[in-house]
Design a protein around this motif. Sequence first.
Motif, PDB file in Angstrom:
ATOM      1  N   GLY A  86      77.706   7.820  37.639  1.00 61.49           N
ATOM      2  CA  GLY A  86      76.643   8.626  37.605  1.00 61.49           C
ATOM      3  C   GLY A  86      76.073   9.371  38.938  1.00 61.49           C
ATOM      4  N   GLU A  87      77.031   9.515  39.870  1.00 57.98           N
ATOM      5  CA  GLU A  87      76.652   9.885  41.135  1.00 57.98           C
ATOM      6  C   GLU A  87      76.190  11.446  40.888  1.00 57.98           C
ATOM      7  OE1 GLU A  87      76.257   9.038  44.205  1.00 57.98           O
ATOM      8  OE2 GLU A  87      76.869   7.023  44.145  1.00 57.98           O
ATOM      9  N   ILE A  88      76.983  12.313  40.204  1.00 64.43           N
ATOM     10  CA  ILE A  88      76.896  13.647  39.905  1.00 64.43           C
ATOM     11  C   ILE A  88      75.973  13.871  38.762  1.00 64.43           C
ATOM     12  CG2 ILE A  88      78.113  15.888  39.390  1.00 64.43           C
ATOM     13  CD1 ILE A  88      78.494  14.843  42.074  1.00 64.43           C
ATOM     14  N   THR A  89      76.038  12.866  37.809  1.00 66.30           N
ATOM     15  CA  THR A  89      74.951  13.159  36.589  1.00 66.30           C
ATOM     16  C   THR A  89      73.608  13.345  37.213  1.00 66.30           C
ATOM     17  OG1 THR A  89      76.582  11.552  35.656  1.00 66.30           O
ATOM     18  CG2 THR A  89      74.363  12.265  34.480  1.00 66.30           C
ATOM     19  N   ALA A  90      73.237  12.152  38.173  1.00 70.47           N
ATOM     20  CA  ALA A  90      72.091  12.344  38.880  1.00 70.47           C
ATOM     21  C   ALA A  90      71.584  13.425  39.608  1.00 70.47           C
ATOM     22  CB  ALA A  90      71.602  11.070  39.587  1.00 70.47           C
ATOM     23  N   ARG A  91      72.542  14.076  40.429  1.00 67.33           N
ATOM     24  CA  ARG A  91      72.235  15.193  41.037  1.00 67.33           C
ATOM     25  C   ARG A  91      72.171  16.427  40.321  1.00 67.33           C
ATOM     26  NH1 ARG A  91      75.355  11.827  44.447  1.00 67.33           N
ATOM     27  NH2 ARG A  91      75.088  11.961  46.700  1.00 67.33           N
ATOM     28  N   LEU A  92      72.646  16.669  39.007  1.00 66.44           N
ATOM     29  CA  LEU A  92      72.621  17.481  38.050  1.00 66.44           C
ATOM     30  C   LEU A  92      71.306  17.642  37.651  1.00 66.44           C
ATOM     31  CD1 LEU A  92      76.310  17.578  36.506  1.00 66.44           C
ATOM     32  CD2 LEU A  92      75.236  19.371  37.709  1.00 66.44           C
ATOM     33  N   ALA A  93      70.803  16.201  37.266  1.00 66.65           N
ATOM     34  CA  ALA A  93      69.573  16.009  36.725  1.00 66.65           C
ATOM     35  C   ALA A  93      68.255  16.644  37.834  1.00 66.65           C
ATOM     36  CB  ALA A  93      69.277  14.605  36.487  1.00 66.65           C
ATOM     37  N   GLY A  94      68.810  16.485  39.127  1.00 65.83           N
ATOM     38  CA  GLY A  94      67.645  17.232  40.256  1.00 65.83           C
ATOM     39  C   GLY A  94      68.135  18.764  40.105  1.00 65.83           C
ATOM     40  N   LEU A  95      69.174  19.233  39.889  1.00 61.05           N
ATOM     41  CA  LEU A  95      69.429  20.573  40.002  1.00 61.05           C
ATOM     42  C   LEU A  95      68.754  21.264  38.860  1.00 61.05           C
ATOM     43  CD1 LEU A  95      70.922  22.736  41.832  1.00 61.05           C
ATOM     44  CD2 LEU A  95      72.840  22.331  40.566  1.00 61.05           C
ATOM     45  N   PHE A  96      68.874  20.606  37.864  1.00 61.20           N
ATOM     46  CA  PHE A  96      68.457  21.314  36.590  1.00 61.20           C
ATOM     47  C   PHE A  96      67.274  20.559  35.844  1.00 61.20           C
ATOM     48  CE2 PHE A  96      72.840  22.546  36.879  1.00 61.20           C
ATOM     49  CZ  PHE A  96      72.640  23.863  37.076  1.00 61.20           C
ATOM     50  N   PRO A  97      66.106  20.331  36.460  1.00 60.25           N
ATOM     51  CA  PRO A  97      64.976  19.615  36.031  1.00 60.25           C
ATOM     52  C   PRO A  97      64.406  19.510  34.697  1.00 60.25           C
ATOM     53  CG  PRO A  97      64.292  21.007  37.558  1.00 60.25           C
ATOM     54  CD  PRO A  97      65.654  21.478  37.443  1.00 60.25           C
ATOM     55  N   GLN A  98      64.706  20.510  33.702  1.00 61.23           N
ATOM     56  CA  GLN A  98      64.383  20.431  32.484  1.00 61.23           C
ATOM     57  C   GLN A  98      65.516  20.151  31.532  1.00 61.23           C
ATOM     58  OE1 GLN A  98      62.764  24.485  32.138  1.00 61.23           O
ATOM     59  NE2 GLN A  98      60.898  23.727  32.949  1.00 61.23           N
ATOM     60  N   ALA A  99      66.697  20.134  32.105  1.00 58.48           N
ATOM     61  CA  ALA A  99      67.992  19.608  31.405  1.00 58.48           C
ATOM     62  C   ALA A  99      67.943  18.284  30.889  1.00 58.48           C
ATOM     63  CB  ALA A  99      69.250  20.097  31.797  1.00 58.48           C
ATOM     64  N   THR A 100      68.719  18.043  29.664  1.00 56.68           N
ATOM     65  CA  THR A 100      69.000  16.680  29.093  1.00 56.68           C
ATOM     66  C   THR A 100      70.472  16.544  29.814  1.00 56.68           C
ATOM     67  OG1 THR A 100      67.416  17.053  27.273  1.00 56.68           O
ATOM     68  CG2 THR A 100      69.108  15.543  27.129  1.00 56.68           C
ATOM     69  N   LEU A 101      70.677  15.224  30.045  1.00 54.84           N
ATOM     70  CA  LEU A 101      72.239  15.101  30.622  1.00 54.84           C
ATOM     71  C   LEU A 101      72.752  13.566  29.858  1.00 54.84           C
ATOM     72  CD1 LEU A 101      70.402  16.137  33.337  1.00 54.84           C
ATOM     73  CD2 LEU A 101      72.698  16.196  34.040  1.00 54.84           C
ATOM     74  N   LEU A 102      73.897  13.808  29.070  1.00 52.95           N
ATOM     75  CA  LEU A 102      74.772  12.542  28.962  1.00 52.95           C
ATOM     76  C   LEU A 102      75.896  12.222  29.870  1.00 52.95           C
ATOM     77  CD1 LEU A 102      75.057  10.373  26.943  1.00 52.95           C
ATOM     78  CD2 LEU A 102      76.369  12.192  25.548  1.00 52.95           C
ATOM     79  N   GLY A 103      75.975  11.066  30.195  1.00 53.25           N
ATOM     80  CA  GLY A 103      77.099  10.819  30.956  1.00 53.25           C
ATOM     81  C   GLY A 103      78.076   9.824  30.108  1.00 53.25           C
ATOM     82  N   VAL A 104      79.068  10.152  30.169  1.00 56.79           N
ATOM     83  CA  VAL A 104      80.264   9.579  29.363  1.00 56.79           C
ATOM     84  C   VAL A 104      81.492   8.915  30.145  1.00 56.79           C
ATOM     85  CG1 VAL A 104      81.696   9.654  27.440  1.00 56.79           C
ATOM     86  CG2 VAL A 104      79.704  10.607  27.186  1.00 56.79           C
ATOM     87  N   ASP A 105      81.649   7.689  30.126  1.00 54.60           N
ATOM     88  CA  ASP A 105      82.911   7.142  30.778  1.00 54.60           C
ATOM     89  C   ASP A 105      83.333   6.113  29.615  1.00 54.60           C
ATOM     90  OD1 ASP A 105      83.701   7.239  33.959  1.00 54.60           O
ATOM     91  OD2 ASP A 105      84.396   5.305  32.890  1.00 54.60           O
ATOM     92  N   VAL A 106      84.871   6.063  29.817  1.00 53.64           N
ATOM     93  CA  VAL A 106      85.468   5.055  29.067  1.00 53.64           C
ATOM     94  C   VAL A 106      85.335   3.563  29.618  1.00 53.64           C
ATOM     95  CG1 VAL A 106      87.910   5.214  30.168  1.00 53.64           C
ATOM     96  CG2 VAL A 106      87.914   4.808  27.996  1.00 53.64           C
ATOM     97  N   LEU A 107      84.849   3.239  30.829  1.00 54.01           N
ATOM     98  CA  LEU A 107      84.799   2.007  31.380  1.00 54.01           C
ATOM     99  C   LEU A 107      83.489   1.590  31.293  1.00 54.01           C
ATOM    100  CD1 LEU A 107      87.420   2.182  34.138  1.00 54.01           C
ATOM    101  CD2 LEU A 107      87.795   1.178  31.914  1.00 54.01           C
ATOM    102  N   GLU A 108      83.156   0.381  31.135  1.00 52.85           N
ATOM    103  CA  GLU A 108      81.649  -0.267  31.008  1.00 52.85           C
ATOM    104  C   GLU A 108      81.369  -0.521  32.342  1.00 52.85           C
ATOM    105  OE1 GLU A 108      78.010  -0.886  29.630  1.00 52.85           O
ATOM    106  OE2 GLU A 108      79.784   0.201  28.383  1.00 52.85           O
TER     107      GLU A 108
END
Length: 273
Positions: free
Chosen positions: A56-78
């Motif tokens: 989630g390194e970039i997911t979190a950075r994107l959340a900061g860049l777009f503070p009104q956006a809704t974000l979903l991070g998906v990965d095949v590995l738990e």
Amino acid sequence: MSQETLNPQARQMADESMFRNLAAQASAIWPQEAPLFRRYELPPGARILDAGCGTGEITARLAGLFPQATLLGVDVLEAPLRVARARHGALAPRVSFTQGSVFHLALPDGELDLTVCRHVIQAIPHPERALAELARVTRRGGRIHLLAEDYGMIHIPPRTLDPADFWPTAPREFGARTGSDMLVGRRAYAMMRALGLADITLDYVAVDTLRVPRETFAAIWEAWRDGYVDAIGQHTRFSAEQARRHFDDQIATIRDPDQYAAWVIPILSARVP
């Protein structure tokens, strides 16, 4: 196809060395990549997918860049998802993480304004199928953002050993044995064209000793060494010990203030027509 067939590098991706790698890569790349995201002019409340989000390194950075956006991070590995939830839980519920495959996303057609996929397609078979799935879940007029690694775009001068003996021979052989294309960055534009995507752009990020702190650059190489030398010994002409010596030699060059080293990374964007 089986999970193992579709994710031949699962063991390396779930190792703690990859978690270190993702953190170092994000630190190295994000300052150059963030302006590319700003070009997309996303609507307020944009819906963003980070496909293959890892920790989630970039997911979190994107959340900061777009503070009104809704974000979903998906990965095949738990395993990396557990790290992502622990590190970025304060961003919930605007940011969430779930397990899933980039080949079969559990999302409706046209659900997203921006679909992001980074450090993924070089590690999987059938990258064109993954790109088609990203296009499926992106709305018409929405954007796909793709970071496509290419291990033929590494430029390090000789030291004790010659990196030209290792790159791209080792990744080419590794990919051939594991069903992936570790030089896929040079093919990504053609794959986007074949899908009928529009307004394709291609930019290059330079992870080099001028733009990136040497220790951050070296941390990427150290993580690759720690996570991959045994597999390189299994899948290429290089033994694990030979691979380790090459990595150690290159790390010494990266840390040498009198030397220059670079890894050039293609980043592509396209609009879903």
